[in-house]
Design a protein around this motif. Structure first.
Motif, mmCIF file in Angstrom:
data_model
loop_
_atom_site.group_PDB
_atom_site.id
_atom_site.type_symbol
_atom_site.label_atom_id
_atom_site.label_comp_id
_atom_site.label_asym_id
_atom_site.label_seq_id
_atom_site.Cartn_x
_atom_site.Cartn_y
_atom_site.Cartn_z
ATOM 1 N N UNK A 54 -0.136 1.544 -12.160
ATOM 2 C CA UNK A 54 -0.497 2.724 -11.359
ATOM 3 C C UNK A 54 -1.866 2.528 -10.709
ATOM 4 N N UNK A 55 -2.826 2.003 -11.473
ATOM 5 C CA UNK A 55 -4.167 1.785 -10.919
ATOM 6 C C UNK A 55 -4.155 0.671 -9.874
ATOM 7 N N UNK A 56 -3.344 -0.337 -10.116
ATOM 8 C CA UNK A 56 -3.244 -1.435 -9.159
ATOM 9 C C UNK A 56 -2.722 -0.925 -7.821
ATOM 10 N N UNK A 57 -1.659 -0.150 -7.863
ATOM 11 C CA UNK A 57 -1.088 0.387 -6.623
ATOM 12 C C UNK A 57 -2.090 1.295 -5.925
ATOM 13 N N UNK A 58 -2.807 2.102 -6.687
ATOM 14 C CA UNK A 58 -3.811 2.990 -6.093
ATOM 15 C C UNK A 58 -4.909 2.188 -5.406
ATOM 16 N N UNK A 59 -5.306 1.076 -6.007
ATOM 17 C CA UNK A 59 -6.347 0.232 -5.404
ATOM 18 C C UNK A 59 -5.857 -0.412 -4.112
ATOM 19 N N UNK A 60 -4.600 -0.825 -4.087
ATOM 20 C CA UNK A 60 -4.025 -1.387 -2.864
ATOM 21 C C UNK A 60 -4.019 -0.339 -1.761
ATOM 22 N N UNK A 61 -3.547 0.844 -2.076
ATOM 23 C CA UNK A 61 -3.444 1.919 -1.079
ATOM 24 C C UNK A 61 -4.822 2.311 -0.562
ATOM 25 N N UNK A 62 -5.801 2.362 -1.454
ATOM 26 C CA UNK A 62 -7.145 2.781 -1.066
ATOM 27 C C UNK A 62 -7.775 1.834 -0.052
ATOM 28 N N UNK A 88 6.401 -0.041 -5.174
ATOM 29 C CA UNK A 88 5.523 1.131 -5.197
ATOM 30 C C UNK A 88 4.562 1.136 -4.009
ATOM 31 N N UNK A 89 4.063 -0.030 -3.649
ATOM 32 C CA UNK A 89 3.158 -0.122 -2.499
ATOM 33 C C UNK A 89 3.889 0.281 -1.226
ATOM 34 N N UNK A 90 5.133 -0.170 -1.075
ATOM 35 C CA UNK A 90 5.889 0.155 0.138
ATOM 36 C C UNK A 90 6.147 1.653 0.261
ATOM 37 N N UNK A 91 6.341 2.338 -0.869
ATOM 38 C CA UNK A 91 6.547 3.782 -0.834
ATOM 39 C C UNK A 91 5.266 4.518 -0.439
ATOM 40 N N UNK A 92 4.126 3.987 -0.907
ATOM 41 C CA UNK A 92 2.851 4.640 -0.600
ATOM 42 C C UNK A 92 2.334 4.282 0.790
ATOM 43 N N UNK A 93 2.677 3.072 1.270
ATOM 44 C CA UNK A 93 2.234 2.601 2.586
ATOM 45 C C UNK A 93 3.456 2.126 3.358
ATOM 46 N N UNK A 94 4.229 3.015 3.943
ATOM 47 C CA UNK A 94 5.507 2.646 4.575
ATOM 48 C C UNK A 94 5.388 1.589 5.665
#
Length: 515
Positions: A54-62, A88-94
């Motif tokens: 979860x933290x990894x994905x949040x860091x990518x999105x940020x 998860x990254x693709x869902x947060x950053x389409x």
């Protein structure tokens, strides 16, 4: 473009047990050329901690990247984690481009592109030049079909372009060392460390090797430039330990000797560790003093087995006599030997493992590492194992340290007992303990103690995991679990002289997975 290189937390024992962490050389090798092309590049290394998904994905999105590049040296067992993070990254950053490289996706591109719609493209084989071309095309939304060495989703489904040529000049692309803080990476017992690579590939034909075909052919860096890079990393960044990622760096005695002599002339106090073949150590008996003076402290020797018929079956190409002699020569020159030995071949019996233990004792290695035979679909050995039964269907466990195949004559628990018994006897015999705690060379004594300390943590961890992890009795065959053999595609790249053959098509439509 804003490009984020992501090193996911790997589930393998080798990543989770040690306190030390080494930088991801593959991603850094991609990062250097991309920086030189003017892209804004950052590395996110989630091995530390390890970072929760979860933290990894949040860091990518940020960071808001335009493209996220995944890759991992522990390719097969790392894929389930990469799949989860990429989804998860693709869902947060389409709109983000997701690119995946490494050994596993190079060969499993059909399945990945068919099952994982979030993956934009796969880099097949060496990535330095291919990644440059792919990022240039994505930055202007250009068609991908003319880029050699990739797979992507075309109008008719997954397809691959023609293989990229092997990189003849390995010095043409630099490693992006500026992407890491060297103070965060260590090995050999908290000593500042990096992974380096003098050569790529191996000229030998071992049928089980998952790396040989990936690199296609053996090449090496300029010995003088490589030695000076090591010296610079030591002087400018305090790097003490250099862990060689090469399968077989000593193929050319002439080139290897020049590297050793240049590094000695640099007068840097470094520690070198890596792998090679026992045959090359025997061949180099006259220059082993140069190995020691350059800084070599340990070589991992892939003995694989002590049974001549098994070695012949896997086309090892060596001999037990040279294995024994290599260990003796290394000890004579003050260099530690680590013998790797593979168990889990289908016809093994208690008698075979007892004989193997006795032969390992006669070899008298300083350290030993036991692994489990693990077939890869793109290797010739896969055909030999195709009808064996899979007992471990969690692909995160396909890391050579977990039993994944059933053997004909022994249940898994007895194979595990033999592995633990062999390790305990080899590392706990009086001669080994004396070397570990009373070795006259303080550097080697430190190395032996560090390895023994890590072994004391791995040994019970493997036993507990064996008890807790679910295995399947009478599971699927290897071929039904992974698909039919793919050894016809083992060589992922083509030599440069074939790269522009007019008979080679630019795009190869995706074939059915079982072809």
């Amino acid at each position: 473009m804003r490009i984020l290189l992501v090193n996911v937390p790997h589930p393998a024992i080798g990543s989770r047990i040690p306190d030390d962490h080494l930088p991801p050389l593959g991603l850094l090798s991609i990062g250097g050329p991309l920086i030189d092309d003017g892209h804004v590049v950052r590395l996110l290394d989630a091995e530390f901690g390890p970072m929760p998904i979860r933290d990894l994905v949040a860091a990518v999105v940020a960071w808001e990247p335009d493209a996220v590049l995944f890759g991992h040296s522990g390719s097969t067992s790392g894929h389930p984690v990469i799949r989860d993070v990429a989804r998860r990254v693709s869902l947060a950053l389409p709109g983000v481009a997701i690119v995946y490289g490494g050994v596993f996706p190079t060969y499993h591109w059909r399945e990945i592109l068919a099952d994982e719609p979030w993956v934009t493209a796969i880099v097949r084989g060496e990535g330095e030049e291919t990644a440059r071309r792919l990022m240039a095309a994505l930055s202007v939304d250009a068609p991908l079909g003319s880029i050699p060495g990739i797979a992507y989703r075309g109008e008719a489904g997954p397809c691959a372009t023609r293989p990229a040529p092997v990189i003849a000049d390995l010095d043409a692309y630099r490693v992006g060392w500026e992407l890491i803080d060297h103070a965060h990476y260590s090995y050999w017992g908290r000593l500042r460390a990096v992974v380096v690579q003098f050569s790529r590939g191996c000229p030998h034909l071992c049928s089980y090797c998952g790396q040989r075909g990936f690199w296609t052919r053996w090449r090496h860096r300029d010995p003088v430039r490589f030695a000076r890079e090591i010296a610079r990393l030591h002087r400018e960044h305090g790097v003490k330990v250099f862990n060689f990622a090469d399968e077989n760096p000593t193929v050319s005695k002439k080139a290897w000797r020049l590297f050793l002599e240049t590094l000695i002339a640099e007068e840097v106090d470094v520690i070198l560790v890596g792998s090679t073949r026992a045959d090359d150590i025997v061949r180099d008996a006259d220059i082993l003093p140069l190995y020691k003076r350059a800084g070599w402290q340990r070589f991992l020797l892939g003995l694989e087995n002590t049974d001549e018929k098994t070695l012949e079956m896997v086309r090892k190409g060596g001999a037990t006599a040279s294995d024994r002699e290599a260990i003796r020569l290394l000890r004579e020159n003050g260099i530690l030997s680590m013998a790797t030995w593979v168990v889990g071949f289908e016809e093994e019996t208690d008698r075979d493992l007892w004989r193997g233990l006795r032969q390992l004792l006669s070899y008298d290695p300083d350290q030993v590492q036991l692994l489990y035979v693990t077939p890869h679909r793109w290797t010739p050995f896969f055909r030999q194992a195709a009808e064996r039964r899979v007992i471990q269907t969690d692909r995160r466990r396909w890391d050579y340290k977990h039993q994944v195949l059933a053997t004909r004559h022994m249940p898994p628990w007895r194979t595990l007992l033999w592995v633990k018994l062999i390790e305990a006897i080899l590392q706990g015999r009086p001669k080994a303990l004396r070397r570990t705690f009373l070795h006259p060379d303080p550097g080697l004594r430190h190395a032996m103690r560090w390895y023994a300390q890590m072994g004391r943590r791995v040994w019970p961890y493997e036993i507990v995991n064996f008890v807790l992890r679910r295995r399947i009795a009478g599971g699927p065959t290897v071929s039904s679990f992974w698909g039919l053999p793919q050894d016809a595609e083992e060589e992922s790249m083509v030599p440069a002289r074939h790269a522009t053959s007019p008979a080679r098509r630019d795009v190869v439509p995706g074939l059915p997975v079982d072809l």
